[in-house]
Design a protein around this motif. Sequence first.
Motif, PDB file in Angstrom:
ATOM      1  N   VAL A   5       0.885  -1.165   0.000  1.00 49.13           N
ATOM      2  CA  VAL A   5       0.000   0.000   0.000  1.00 49.13           C
ATOM      3  C   VAL A   5       0.920   1.211   0.000  1.00 49.13           C
ATOM      4  O   VAL A   5       1.693   1.420   0.940  1.00 49.13           O
ATOM      5  CB  VAL A   5      -0.956   0.015   1.207  1.00 49.13           C
ATOM      6  CG1 VAL A   5      -1.837   1.265   1.157  1.00 49.13           C
ATOM      7  CG2 VAL A   5      -1.808  -1.249   1.234  1.00 49.13           C
ATOM      8  N   CYS A   6       0.861   1.973  -1.072  1.00 49.47           N
ATOM      9  CA  CYS A   6       1.753   3.110  -1.266  1.00 49.47           C
ATOM     10  C   CYS A   6       0.960   4.405  -1.252  1.00 49.47           C
ATOM     11  O   CYS A   6      -0.182   4.434  -1.700  1.00 49.47           O
ATOM     12  CB  CYS A   6       2.467   2.981  -2.607  1.00 49.47           C
ATOM     13  SG  CYS A   6       3.363   1.440  -2.792  1.00 49.47           S
ATOM     14  N   GLY A   7       1.575   5.439  -0.747  1.00 57.00           N
ATOM     15  CA  GLY A   7       0.930   6.744  -0.709  1.00 57.00           C
ATOM     16  C   GLY A   7       1.777   7.721   0.070  1.00 57.00           C
ATOM     17  O   GLY A   7       2.821   7.364   0.620  1.00 57.00           O
ATOM     18  N   PRO A   8       1.330   8.956   0.146  1.00 55.35           N
ATOM     19  CA  PRO A   8       2.146  10.017   0.723  1.00 55.35           C
ATOM     20  C   PRO A   8       2.278   9.958   2.242  1.00 55.35           C
ATOM     21  O   PRO A   8       1.370   9.531   2.948  1.00 55.35           O
ATOM     22  CB  PRO A   8       1.410  11.292   0.314  1.00 55.35           C
ATOM     23  CG  PRO A   8      -0.016  10.870   0.186  1.00 55.35           C
ATOM     24  CD  PRO A   8       0.037   9.460  -0.339  1.00 55.35           C
ATOM     25  N   ASN A   9       3.426  10.391   2.695  1.00 54.95           N
ATOM     26  CA  ASN A   9       3.692  10.548   4.127  1.00 54.95           C
ATOM     27  C   ASN A   9       2.798  11.644   4.706  1.00 54.95           C
ATOM     28  O   ASN A   9       2.365  11.556   5.845  1.00 54.95           O
ATOM     29  CB  ASN A   9       5.173  10.888   4.327  1.00 54.95           C
ATOM     30  CG  ASN A   9       5.619  10.700   5.752  1.00 54.95           C
ATOM     31  OD1 ASN A   9       5.356   9.671   6.356  1.00 54.95           O
ATOM     32  ND2 ASN A   9       6.295  11.692   6.281  1.00 54.95           N
ATOM     33  N   ARG A  38       6.147   4.478   7.523  1.00 55.58           N
ATOM     34  CA  ARG A  38       6.170   5.763   8.231  1.00 55.58           C
ATOM     35  C   ARG A  38       4.751   6.262   8.476  1.00 55.58           C
ATOM     36  O   ARG A  38       3.881   5.490   8.836  1.00 55.58           O
ATOM     37  CB  ARG A  38       6.997   6.773   7.419  1.00 55.58           C
ATOM     38  CG  ARG A  38       8.422   6.343   7.110  1.00 55.58           C
ATOM     39  CD  ARG A  38       9.403   6.411   8.264  1.00 55.58           C
ATOM     40  NE  ARG A  38       9.580   7.714   8.837  1.00 55.58           N
ATOM     41  CZ  ARG A  38      10.360   8.685   8.373  1.00 55.58           C
ATOM     42  NH1 ARG A  38      11.065   8.501   7.285  1.00 55.58           N
ATOM     43  NH2 ARG A  38      10.442   9.836   8.987  1.00 55.58           N
ATOM     44  N   ASP A  39       4.515   7.549   8.272  1.00 59.27           N
ATOM     45  CA  ASP A  39       3.241   8.177   8.607  1.00 59.27           C
ATOM     46  C   ASP A  39       2.297   8.215   7.402  1.00 59.27           C
ATOM     47  O   ASP A  39       2.519   7.570   6.397  1.00 59.27           O
ATOM     48  CB  ASP A  39       3.501   9.602   9.124  1.00 59.27           C
ATOM     49  CG  ASP A  39       4.319   9.597  10.412  1.00 59.27           C
ATOM     50  OD1 ASP A  39       4.115   8.702  11.235  1.00 59.27           O
ATOM     51  OD2 ASP A  39       5.188  10.482  10.554  1.00 59.27           O
ATOM     52  N   GLY A  40       1.232   9.001   7.518  1.00 55.05           N
ATOM     53  CA  GLY A  40       0.312   9.231   6.419  1.00 55.05           C
ATOM     54  C   GLY A  40      -0.405   7.980   5.968  1.00 55.05           C
ATOM     55  O   GLY A  40      -0.947   7.222   6.783  1.00 55.05           O
ATOM     56  N   VAL A  41      -0.415   7.742   4.657  1.00 53.29           N
ATOM     57  CA  VAL A  41      -1.085   6.581   4.076  1.00 53.29           C
ATOM     58  C   VAL A  41      -0.517   5.290   4.659  1.00 53.29           C
ATOM     59  O   VAL A  41      -1.241   4.341   4.940  1.00 53.29           O
ATOM     60  CB  VAL A  41      -0.970   6.599   2.534  1.00 53.29           C
ATOM     61  CG1 VAL A  41      -1.216   5.228   1.932  1.00 53.29           C
ATOM     62  CG2 VAL A  41      -1.955   7.611   1.953  1.00 53.29           C
ATOM     63  N   MET A  42       0.787   5.262   4.875  1.00 48.39           N
ATOM     64  CA  MET A  42       1.435   4.054   5.389  1.00 48.39           C
ATOM     65  C   MET A  42       0.915   3.696   6.778  1.00 48.39           C
ATOM     66  O   MET A  42       0.563   2.539   7.046  1.00 48.39           O
ATOM     67  CB  MET A  42       2.951   4.256   5.397  1.00 48.39           C
ATOM     68  CG  MET A  42       3.535   4.512   4.014  1.00 48.39           C
ATOM     69  SD  MET A  42       5.244   5.139   4.052  1.00 48.39           S
ATOM     70  CE  MET A  42       4.967   6.892   4.434  1.00 48.39           C
ATOM     71  N   GLY A  99      -3.735   7.917  -3.272  1.00 49.59           N
ATOM     72  CA  GLY A  99      -3.237   9.294  -3.345  1.00 49.59           C
ATOM     73  C   GLY A  99      -1.795   9.274  -3.823  1.00 49.59           C
ATOM     74  O   GLY A  99      -1.382   8.373  -4.550  1.00 49.59           O
ATOM     75  N   GLY A 100      -1.040  10.265  -3.405  1.00 50.28           N
ATOM     76  CA  GLY A 100       0.387  10.160  -3.642  1.00 50.28           C
ATOM     77  C   GLY A 100       1.066  11.321  -4.300  1.00 50.28           C
ATOM     78  O   GLY A 100       0.466  12.102  -5.022  1.00 50.28           O
ATOM     79  N   GLY A 101       2.342  11.362  -4.018  1.00 56.72           N
ATOM     80  CA  GLY A 101       3.227  12.339  -4.596  1.00 56.72           C
ATOM     81  C   GLY A 101       4.225  11.637  -5.502  1.00 56.72           C
ATOM     82  O   GLY A 101       3.944  10.562  -6.053  1.00 56.72           O
TER      83      GLY A 101
END
Length: 163
Positions: A5-9, A38-42, A99-101
Motif C-alpha cells: 500500500v503506497c501513498g504520501p507521508n 512511516r506516517d500518512g497513508v502508510m 493518493g500520492g506524490g
Amino acid sequence: MMVAVCGPNEATPEEAELAEAVGEALARRGCAVICGGRDGVMAAACRGAKRAGGVTIGVLPGYDRRAANPWVDYAICTGMGEARNAIIVASADVVIAVGGGLGTLSEIALALKLGKRVVSLGSWALEDQRLARQEAQQLYRQAVTVDQAIELALAGVSRASPT
C-alpha cells in the motif's frame, strides 16, 4: 499474499481514511500489508490492517526501527532513503496506490516495470498510450471505491506469483 500500500507521508484526511479501509480489507482477506512504514497513508494502512488482525511490514528509509509507525509488526531498516521503494514493490505480489506524490509515482513505475499489477485509488492517472508502449496497459487499473480496489488488486493474483 503480500500487498504493498503506497501513498504520501503527508496524507490528506480522505487519503488516510481510504488507506485505513484498504489495510483493513486486505487483512480480512488474509493479506499481509507491506509499505514504507512511516506516517500518512502508510500508518493508516497499517492501522486498518492491525484492527483486522493482519500482519504489517514497514520498509524504512533509514537505520532506526523506532521511526516506524506504531502499527508496524516487522520493521526493515534499509538506510536507502527513497530507494527503498524498489524493495517494497519487489516484495509485494500487487500494489495499491492511495493518493500520492512523486515517491508514490516512483513505486507505481517500479512495480509496472517489474510486471506487477497496480491499482490506483485516487492516485496518479497514467496515459494509456504510454502504458501501451511499456506493455503495462493491462497491469494498471483505476478504482473508485475501496471494495473495487481490493477486487482489482486480488483478481487473478496467486500467492505463488513469479515476481
